[in-house]
Design an enzyme around this catalytic site. Sequence first.
Site, PDB file in Angstrom:
ATOM      1  N   CYS A 110       0.533 -19.019  31.435  1.00 43.78           N
ATOM      2  CA  CYS A 110       0.681 -17.658  31.965  1.00 43.78           C
ATOM      3  C   CYS A 110       0.982 -17.626  33.470  1.00 43.78           C
ATOM      4  O   CYS A 110       1.881 -16.893  33.880  1.00 43.78           O
ATOM      5  CB  CYS A 110      -0.542 -16.809  31.662  1.00 43.78           C
ATOM      6  SG  CYS A 110      -1.726 -17.556  30.579  1.00 43.78           S
ATOM      7  N   ARG A 154      -5.791 -30.168  28.639  1.00 36.09           N
ATOM      8  CA  ARG A 154      -7.160 -29.819  29.010  1.00 36.09           C
ATOM      9  C   ARG A 154      -8.054 -31.038  28.862  1.00 36.09           C
ATOM     10  O   ARG A 154      -8.027 -31.717  27.842  1.00 36.09           O
ATOM     11  CB  ARG A 154      -7.674 -28.671  28.141  1.00 36.09           C
ATOM     12  CG  ARG A 154      -6.895 -27.403  28.436  1.00 36.09           C
ATOM     13  CD  ARG A 154      -7.317 -26.240  27.586  1.00 36.09           C
ATOM     14  NE  ARG A 154      -6.337 -25.165  27.760  1.00 36.09           N
ATOM     15  CZ  ARG A 154      -6.299 -24.061  27.029  1.00 36.09           C
ATOM     16  NH1 ARG A 154      -7.198 -23.879  26.090  1.00 36.09           N
ATOM     17  NH2 ARG A 154      -5.390 -23.143  27.253  1.00 36.09           N
ATOM     18  N   GLN A 210       1.469 -25.209  22.645  1.00 33.92           N
ATOM     19  CA  GLN A 210       1.355 -23.776  22.352  1.00 33.92           C
ATOM     20  C   GLN A 210       2.732 -23.178  22.107  1.00 33.92           C
ATOM     21  O   GLN A 210       3.656 -23.446  22.868  1.00 33.92           O
ATOM     22  CB  GLN A 210       0.702 -23.050  23.532  1.00 33.92           C
ATOM     23  CG  GLN A 210      -0.742 -23.430  23.738  1.00 33.92           C
ATOM     24  CD  GLN A 210      -1.371 -22.649  24.871  1.00 33.92           C
ATOM     25  OE1 GLN A 210      -0.680 -22.232  25.797  1.00 33.92           O
ATOM     26  NE2 GLN A 210      -2.673 -22.451  24.797  1.00 33.92           N
ATOM     27  N   ASP A 228       3.813 -20.344  22.894  1.00 31.77           N
ATOM     28  CA  ASP A 228       3.246 -19.314  23.747  1.00 31.77           C
ATOM     29  C   ASP A 228       4.232 -18.178  24.023  1.00 31.77           C
ATOM     30  O   ASP A 228       5.451 -18.366  23.965  1.00 31.77           O
ATOM     31  CB  ASP A 228       2.844 -19.962  25.078  1.00 31.77           C
ATOM     32  CG  ASP A 228       1.650 -19.280  25.705  1.00 31.77           C
ATOM     33  OD1 ASP A 228       1.154 -18.294  25.123  1.00 31.77           O
ATOM     34  OD2 ASP A 228       1.216 -19.731  26.781  1.00 31.77           O
ATOM     35  N   HIS A 287       4.523 -14.372  26.577  1.00 27.92           N
ATOM     36  CA  HIS A 287       3.942 -13.367  27.468  1.00 27.92           C
ATOM     37  C   HIS A 287       4.866 -12.174  27.537  1.00 27.92           C
ATOM     38  O   HIS A 287       6.052 -12.336  27.834  1.00 27.92           O
ATOM     39  CB  HIS A 287       3.703 -13.963  28.862  1.00 27.92           C
ATOM     40  CG  HIS A 287       2.666 -15.039  28.836  1.00 27.92           C
ATOM     41  ND1 HIS A 287       2.962 -16.373  28.921  1.00 27.92           N
ATOM     42  CD2 HIS A 287       1.321 -14.962  28.656  1.00 27.92           C
ATOM     43  CE1 HIS A 287       1.855 -17.078  28.817  1.00 27.92           C
ATOM     44  NE2 HIS A 287       0.839 -16.253  28.647  1.00 27.92           N
ATOM     45  N   LYS A 337      -8.822  -7.739  22.612  1.00 26.65           N
ATOM     46  CA  LYS A 337      -8.037  -8.735  21.864  1.00 26.65           C
ATOM     47  C   LYS A 337      -7.959  -8.360  20.392  1.00 26.65           C
ATOM     48  O   LYS A 337      -8.831  -7.665  19.871  1.00 26.65           O
ATOM     49  CB  LYS A 337      -8.735 -10.106  21.897  1.00 26.65           C
ATOM     50  CG  LYS A 337      -8.941 -10.716  23.227  1.00 26.65           C
ATOM     51  CD  LYS A 337      -9.516 -12.136  23.069  1.00 26.65           C
ATOM     52  CE  LYS A 337     -10.925 -12.133  22.506  1.00 26.65           C
ATOM     53  NZ  LYS A 337     -11.451 -13.462  22.203  1.00 26.65           N
ATOM     54  N   HIS A 379      -0.653 -11.704  25.989  1.00 31.21           N
ATOM     55  CA  HIS A 379      -0.520 -13.131  25.665  1.00 31.21           C
ATOM     56  C   HIS A 379      -0.594 -13.286  24.149  1.00 31.21           C
ATOM     57  O   HIS A 379      -1.455 -12.681  23.523  1.00 31.21           O
ATOM     58  CB  HIS A 379      -1.698 -13.965  26.198  1.00 31.21           C
ATOM     59  CG  HIS A 379      -2.054 -13.737  27.626  1.00 31.21           C
ATOM     60  ND1 HIS A 379      -1.835 -14.680  28.596  1.00 31.21           N
ATOM     61  CD2 HIS A 379      -2.656 -12.698  28.250  1.00 31.21           C
ATOM     62  CE1 HIS A 379      -2.285 -14.237  29.750  1.00 31.21           C
ATOM     63  NE2 HIS A 379      -2.793 -13.036  29.573  1.00 31.21           N
TER      64      HIS A 379
HETATM   65 ZN   LIG Z   1      -1.150 -16.615  28.477  1.00 33.08          ZN
END
Ligand SMILES: [Zn+2]
Length: 581
Positions: free
Chosen positions: A276, A305, A323, A325, A327, A410, A456
Amino acid sequence: MSEQLQKKRHTLAHLLGAAVLQNYPQAKLTLGPAIDNGFYYDFDFSGGPTLGDDGLKEVQKSMKKLLNSWTDFSHREVSIEEAREIYQDNQYKLELVNEIAARGEVITLYTVGSFTDLCRGGHCEHPNKDIDTNAFKLDKIAGAYWRGDDKNPMLSRVYGLAFDTGAELDAYLYQIEEAKKRDHRKLGKEMDLFTFSDMVGAGLPLWTPKGTIIRHQLDTYIWELREKHDYQRVTIPHITKKDLYVTSGHWDKFADELFRIQTREGKEYALKPMNCPHHTQIFDRHPHSYRDMPQRYAETTMVYRDEQSGELGGLTRVLSITQDDSHVFCRHNQVKAEFFRIWDIVDTFYGTFGFNLRVRLSFHEPTEFEKYLGTPEIWANAETSLREIAQARNADYFEAPGEAAMYGPKLDFMAKDSLGREHQVATIQLDMNLPERFDLTCINEKGEKERIVMIHCAIMGSIERFSAVLIEHLAGNFPLWLAPEQVRIVPVTDAHNEYATEVYSLLKEAKLRVVLDDASESMGKKIRAAKTEKLPYFIVIGDQEVSDRTVTLEKRDGTKEVLDLMNLTTKLTAEVHQRGL
Ligand SMILES: [Zn+2]
Ligand SMILES: [Zn+2]
């Protein structure tokens, strides 16, 4: 667990205590509660013979026999003195007695049949009638410290499984057995999908050519779904200067999990633990008019991580996480529509694999509003929108106040797999925090700067975790579109090679992942190999096929179909295209 089942399991813990005492009179009883799949009881066997795995059958037999005489419970209150007297030789019960007394509660003893135990109640009224002897089973023995403290003596914990009916117990046992067979670590190795290397390190899966095909197919599918909703692809580096994470807050928040890098000039960099912050900088490269909103960025990329090595295992806990991912940068009044779009993608994607989804609306806790960012109006609007979407979609949803992130509500999706296990999968998150920290705005209709929000969402969550769930859900039987090898062609003898090669070329031309197996192994061996590798289709070519110019297409489940070459390619390409199960 229903109250009735809870009572049965609790009663069975007593029954286990009574049966162990009958077979091991020197055993000391300690504690025995009901648990999720049954019950346990902790025993101290140090005063005599110890119950081992081979003794479980005998104890279980005693339990069933004793149960006949367990018609009803009676109880009586006792004074602390009397209780201490009764348990003078059992330091564990004595400790419990003293604690009950210290809390000022009454001490009660429950008796059933000829067995008495310290307890506060909550049993079946008539154990012999209420409990089905086929619905419980002793499971295993494990070591456990008294009260979970390693400074205390080690006890023997005997576990039992218990359900309302024998059928439910059998279903549970099947699920456990099947889950072992389907373990993604086992299948991943057998099917040659991923591997680990000591030199690379734990938690860093290496994807083989076959595994990479699956990853790529999954990601391509997600991208197709995103493209329909006007997402745009972006690309970012895997490292960043410290500054980005200081601004985003991750330098502090992710302190322990962040892989830090020091350059030769002494500058501090970090490997990205999420995407992000980088994406905000793409959005912020120039001012955006309200007409350009929303901006939808998508990128499939790894994040890193630092987890403790003891927690790593298979694909479910890894250091390198891929991910899928995305946004979305949008205005407050666009949140609802954007959530709707993402939910569409989630529904289509998980529906393709036959997962049933349940949705948790993770909202803020109204009594602790100071914990959250943003105004009550913004939260109320956002949460109302999410609830309206859930209702409009007829979703199986529930609300969970207090489960929101500090920076926004969420939608959490839970997928039920083919063994009935529930996995948390996709999450759609509304974020009012990062736009604040990075001062992200658009120019609104009045020509003023307006604060925007971010959404996200990674549809698969991570490819690693999703692959693990999918492998176990499908038991490794990937549908045609996902299978690394889709068709294998096996000529019976060399005389059939020429025609087999023709079929091979035809399927290859049609972009199918096909292998021609003309090695000089026995047919039996080749067929067994195809079974272990869980190939969707298998074609054996012999005299008949050569003379008829046909093929016999054998499916994974054993069903066979004779097709001419034209129909073969049409059938297979259509099946790939439909992404059928
Ligand atoms: Zn994010
Ligand atoms: Zn009890």
